[in-house]
Scaffold this motif. Structure first.
Motif, short mmCIF file in Angstrom:
data_model
loop_
_atom_site.label_atom_id
_atom_site.label_comp_id
_atom_site.label_asym_id
_atom_site.label_seq_id
_atom_site.Cartn_x
_atom_site.Cartn_y
_atom_site.Cartn_z
N ARG A 1 -10.88 17.65 -69.44
CA ARG A 1 -11.54 18.00 -68.17
C ARG A 1 -12.96 17.44 -68.15
O ARG A 1 -13.59 17.26 -69.19
N ALA A 2 -13.43 17.21 -66.92
CA ALA A 2 -14.78 16.67 -66.78
C ALA A 2 -15.79 17.70 -67.28
O ALA A 2 -15.64 18.90 -67.07
N GLY A 3 -16.81 17.22 -67.95
CA GLY A 3 -17.88 18.09 -68.43
C GLY A 3 -17.53 18.91 -69.65
O GLY A 3 -18.25 19.81 -70.04
N GLU A 4 -16.42 18.56 -70.27
CA GLU A 4 -15.95 19.34 -71.41
C GLU A 4 -16.42 18.72 -72.71
O GLU A 4 -16.57 17.51 -72.81
N PHE A 5 -16.66 19.55 -73.71
CA PHE A 5 -16.89 19.05 -75.07
C PHE A 5 -15.56 19.17 -75.79
O PHE A 5 -15.13 20.25 -76.16
N PHE A 6 -14.90 18.03 -75.93
CA PHE A 6 -13.53 18.02 -76.43
C PHE A 6 -13.51 17.33 -77.80
O PHE A 6 -14.00 16.22 -77.94
N SER A 7 -12.96 18.01 -78.80
CA SER A 7 -12.90 17.40 -80.12
C SER A 7 -11.48 17.03 -80.47
O SER A 7 -10.54 17.74 -80.12
N ILE A 8 -11.34 15.91 -81.14
CA ILE A 8 -10.05 15.54 -81.68
C ILE A 8 -10.17 15.58 -83.19
O ILE A 8 -10.99 14.88 -83.77
N LEU A 9 -9.37 16.46 -83.78
CA LEU A 9 -9.49 16.75 -85.19
C LEU A 9 -8.23 16.29 -85.90
O LEU A 9 -7.12 16.52 -85.41
N GLY A 10 -8.38 15.67 -87.03
CA GLY A 10 -7.20 15.26 -87.77
C GLY A 10 -7.60 14.55 -89.05
O GLY A 10 -8.74 14.11 -89.19
N PRO A 11 -6.66 14.44 -89.98
CA PRO A 11 -6.97 13.73 -91.23
C PRO A 11 -7.19 12.25 -90.95
O PRO A 11 -6.80 11.75 -89.90
N SER A 12 -7.81 11.54 -91.88
CA SER A 12 -8.06 10.13 -91.63
C SER A 12 -6.74 9.38 -91.53
O SER A 12 -5.78 9.70 -92.22
N GLY A 13 -6.69 8.43 -90.63
CA GLY A 13 -5.48 7.65 -90.43
C GLY A 13 -4.47 8.32 -89.50
O GLY A 13 -3.34 7.89 -89.41
N CYS A 14 -4.90 9.37 -88.78
CA CYS A 14 -3.92 10.05 -87.92
C CYS A 14 -3.90 9.45 -86.53
O CYS A 14 -3.10 9.85 -85.70
N GLY A 15 -4.81 8.52 -86.24
CA GLY A 15 -4.80 7.89 -84.93
C GLY A 15 -5.92 8.33 -84.01
O GLY A 15 -5.95 7.93 -82.85
N LYS A 16 -6.84 9.14 -84.52
CA LYS A 16 -7.94 9.63 -83.66
C LYS A 16 -8.77 8.48 -83.12
O LYS A 16 -9.05 8.39 -81.93
N THR A 17 -9.15 7.58 -84.04
CA THR A 17 -10.02 6.48 -83.62
C THR A 17 -9.29 5.56 -82.65
O THR A 17 -9.90 5.04 -81.73
N THR A 18 -7.98 5.41 -82.86
CA THR A 18 -7.20 4.58 -81.94
C THR A 18 -7.29 5.13 -80.52
O THR A 18 -7.44 4.38 -79.56
N ILE A 19 -7.21 6.45 -80.39
CA ILE A 19 -7.31 7.07 -79.05
C ILE A 19 -8.65 6.73 -78.44
O ILE A 19 -8.74 6.30 -77.28
N LEU A 20 -9.70 6.89 -79.23
CA LEU A 20 -11.05 6.62 -78.74
C LEU A 20 -11.20 5.17 -78.30
O LEU A 20 -11.79 4.88 -77.26
N ARG A 21 -10.66 4.27 -79.10
CA ARG A 21 -10.79 2.85 -78.78
C ARG A 21 -9.96 2.48 -77.56
O ARG A 21 -10.31 1.55 -76.84
N MET A 22 -8.87 3.22 -77.35
CA MET A 22 -8.08 2.96 -76.14
C MET A 22 -8.84 3.44 -74.90
O MET A 22 -8.84 2.78 -73.87
N ILE A 23 -9.50 4.59 -75.03
CA ILE A 23 -10.25 5.10 -73.87
C ILE A 23 -11.44 4.19 -73.57
O ILE A 23 -11.74 3.90 -72.42
#
Lengths: 386, 282
Positions: free
Chosen positions: A52-74
């Motif tokens: 949602r707009a204005g939200e502080f949203f965290s993506i939590l996961g072990p390394s190599g779970c794809g978090k950074t991939t999501i960020l780079r896609m956005i």
């Protein structure tokens, strides 16, 4: 004041609390059935997520779970193999990183070492062909926002870790993004500074109203700062919920174990009634809350260390006989290790005040927990190993 | 010792007149600047930037040498920068070793052979013209080795790697996140290069340019083999003085002048582009 994404004005918009609805709707991020493959490796599998707009949203996961991939896609550095990404309701497919209303803060910050601090901050404005005097003024305002007045003329190499962090935040805010993407920016800092910057980030986010998407593998960071947390593993979203929900009511064993410490009793489901289930294991029969669907017989009971009590006498049903093995003093609390006759290890967090009253480690004790505070989930032995 | 002594001898002899053997150490053998004055004698007409002025012939050769060396350096930079960028960006570390070998294999062959190869390729009835005619690009043969063309082509080929390697190594030390950060902040492809990559690679660019310029200006072989009757390189003048006229004294004076003037040119360029000497060394 109306601010469109094309003609971003240079009044300290980000500083004055921009609660106007236009800005708010700009900052939403939607991922719809997004997949990302690198060759045969599936980094992200059919992931749908709404931030949602204005939200502080965290993506939590072990390394190599794809978090950074999501960020780079956005942010537009990677194209998804399938699916749609919308920022502020607009499909951003085909838009490159320099055309998207996002700002990324890199793990290593990626400040420009050959430019002065203010030039770093004003870089985004320079790229938008804003005149130099206005750039300079804007950079000063942003540096004031991040509490770095007087550092304008310094080189990046002259700053401390925490100060560089702030420069990176100011640089990202300078372009007035609708969405800020943060890739573990605090991981290089020491503990004290990290805790300080957490509060700082949170307050900057509150003041600016910009959507923050924060990537971390540090669960305490995610719990402390976020409005909502998404827990990921192996390219899939396991649970998206507010921090307390993630902690107290995890949807899977992986989430329960990844977020905070937890004790596990693996066993067979005997019966379910009124939202409570009974597990039979070599340790006896124990009852716990069932709030997520449980299928099959093989289940696991989870209870947090702070919800376990130690006493000499057996009280009630949810008790386990054990022997104290080790006490580790953690500052505000103490972590007690207890071992059952079967070799099963339990962690108990106790108040420091109770330390003196703990039984000695030669006698047998009973560990108790409230059935309200324990929860039953489907057993996920395979996932335990990973 | 073996490096310094001959140079001292060179400097010493440059101040002495060119005399018959029996007069050496005689009364006429005194220190003089006559050899240096010769550099500024014999004015000839010289067309430069549309103006016609009278310039001493050897100064004229020197200026053309410097200008064409700068041209060679510029061409090499224009080709070498994208090449180095491509190498850093697209070639994986495992392929890098192979790529480097492929790049350096031509260096195993003597420079003379490589220049002769270009002489053959560029000759009037040579393979390049034949290929272009075959492909229908041109109708009749082009005389490639004409004026300074042959020299420029030969020098660009010979000294390309001296630009690519320093550029490559400085580009490799650039954090890729910086490129992405610039793009994320709205920088176009061109501006990312101009504001982030080029400033970072400045030491590599400068050392590459200095090397290529000095090597090109000081090259004797390529101008001798690929030059045309109306091209003159300053090194050829020195060679004529030294080996053909056997006037070692003037040759020594010219060598020294050439070294000093080239150093001035490099220093002037560095000043113009705001580069410090320390930029090259680190």
């Amino acid at each position: 004041m109306r601010v469109s994404s094309h003609s971003r004005n240079l009044v300290p918009q980000a500083i004055s609390n921009s609660a106007d609805s236009e800005k708010r709707s700009e900052g939403s991020v939607e991922l719809e059935h997004v997949s990302c493959r690198f060759g045969s490796f599936r980094a992200i599998e059919d992931l749908s997520l709404t931030i949602r707009a204005g939200e502080f949203f965290s993506i939590l996961g072990p390394s190599g779970c794809g978090k950074t991939t999501i960020l780079r896609m956005i942010s537009g550095f990677i194209d998804p193999s399938a699916g749609t990404i919308r920022i502020g309701g607009e499909d951003v497919r085909g838009k490159r990183a320099n055309q998207r209303p996002t700002s990324l803060i890199f793990q290593n910050l990626a400040l420009f070492p050959l430019m002065r601090v203010w030039e770093n901050v004003a870089f985004g404005l320079e790229m938008r062909r804003v005149p130099r005097s206005i750039r300079r003024k804007r950079a000063e305002e942003l540096l004031a926002l991040v509490d770095l007045v007087g550092a304008e003329e310094k080189m990046v190499s002259q700053l401390s870790g925490g100060q560089r962090q702030r420069v990176a935040i100011a640089r990202a805010l300078a372009v007035e993004p609708s969405v800020m993407l943060l890739d573990e920016p605090l991981s290089a800092l020491d503990l004290k500074l990290r805790q300080h910057m957490r509060a700082e980030l949170r307050s900057i986010q509150k003041r600016t109203g910009v959507t923050f998407i924060y990537i971390t593998h540090d669960q305490s960071e995610a719990l402390a700062m976020s409005d909502r947390v998404a827990v990921m593993n192996k390219g899939r979203m396991l649970q998206v919920a507010p921090p307390h929900e993630i902690y107290h009511n995890p949807s899977s064993g992986f989430v329960a174990k990844f977020v905070g410490e937890t004790n596990v009793i693996e066993g067979k489901l005997v019966r379910i009634a009124d939202g409570f289930g009974t597990v039979e294991s070599p340790l006896g029969q124990h009852r716990a809350r069932v709030s997520h669907n449980v299928q099959g017989e093989s289940v696991a009971l989870y209870v947090r260390p702070e919800h376990v009590d130690v006493s000499r006498q057996r009280q009630g049903d949810n008790a386990i006989e054990a022997r104290l093995q080790d006490v580790s003093f953690e500052g505000s609390f103490a972590l007690v290790k207890a071992v059952t006759a079967h070799g099963h290890v339990f962690l108990v967090a106790t108040d420091n005040k109770d330390l003196q009253r703990l039984p000695s480690n030669t006698e047998n004790v009973y560990l108790h927990f409230d059935e309200q505070q324990a929860f039953l989930l489907q057993s996920d032995r395979e996932q335990c190993i990973t | 010792m073996l490096i310094i002594l001959p140079n001292i001898a060179l400097i010493e002899s440059s101040f002495r007149p060119y005399l018959p053997l029996n007069e050496i150490d005689g009364p006429r053998d005194s220190y003089t600047l006559a050899n240096y004055q010769r550099f500024l004698s014999t004015p000839v007409g010289f067309d430069i930037f549309g103006m016609s002025i009278d310039v001493p012939i050897h100064l004229r050769i020197f200026i053309t040498t410097v200008l064409y060396s700068i041209l060679v350096t510029a061409i090499i930079l224009i080709i070498g920068y994208p090449a180095a960028y491509y190498m850093t960006k697209t070639i994986s570390p495992s392929n890098m070793a192979l790529f480097f070998i492929v790049l350096t294999v031509p260096m195993w062959v003597s420079e003379i052979l490589r220049s002769f190869a270009w002489f053959t390729i560029l000759s009037f009835k040579g393979p390049l013209n034949a290929l272009l005619i075959e492909m229908g690009v041109i109708d009749s043969e082009i005389r490639w080795i004409r004026g300074y063309n042959g020299i420029v082509i030969g020098l660009v080929y010979t000294y390309m790697l001296f630009m690519v390697f320093p550029l490559y190594s400085s580009m490799q030390s650039l954090d890729k996140n910086q490129i992405e950060a610039a793009q994320d902040l709205g920088a176009s492809w061109w501006r990312t290069h101009w504001r982030v990559i080029v400033p970072h690679c400045k030491p590599g660019i400068v050392s590459g340019c200095v090397m290529v310029f000095m090597l090109s200006a000081g090259s004797l072989l390529v101008p001798s083999l690929l030059g045309s009757p109306n091209s003159l390189w300053f090194t050829q003048t020195i060679q004529q003085l030294m080996l053909e006229a056997l006037d070692w004294n003037t040759g020594a004076a010219y060598s020294l002048l050439f070294l000093l003037l080239c150093t001035f040119v490099v220093a002037g360029m560095m000043w113009a582009f705001k580069v410090k000497l320390s930029n090259i060394t680190n």
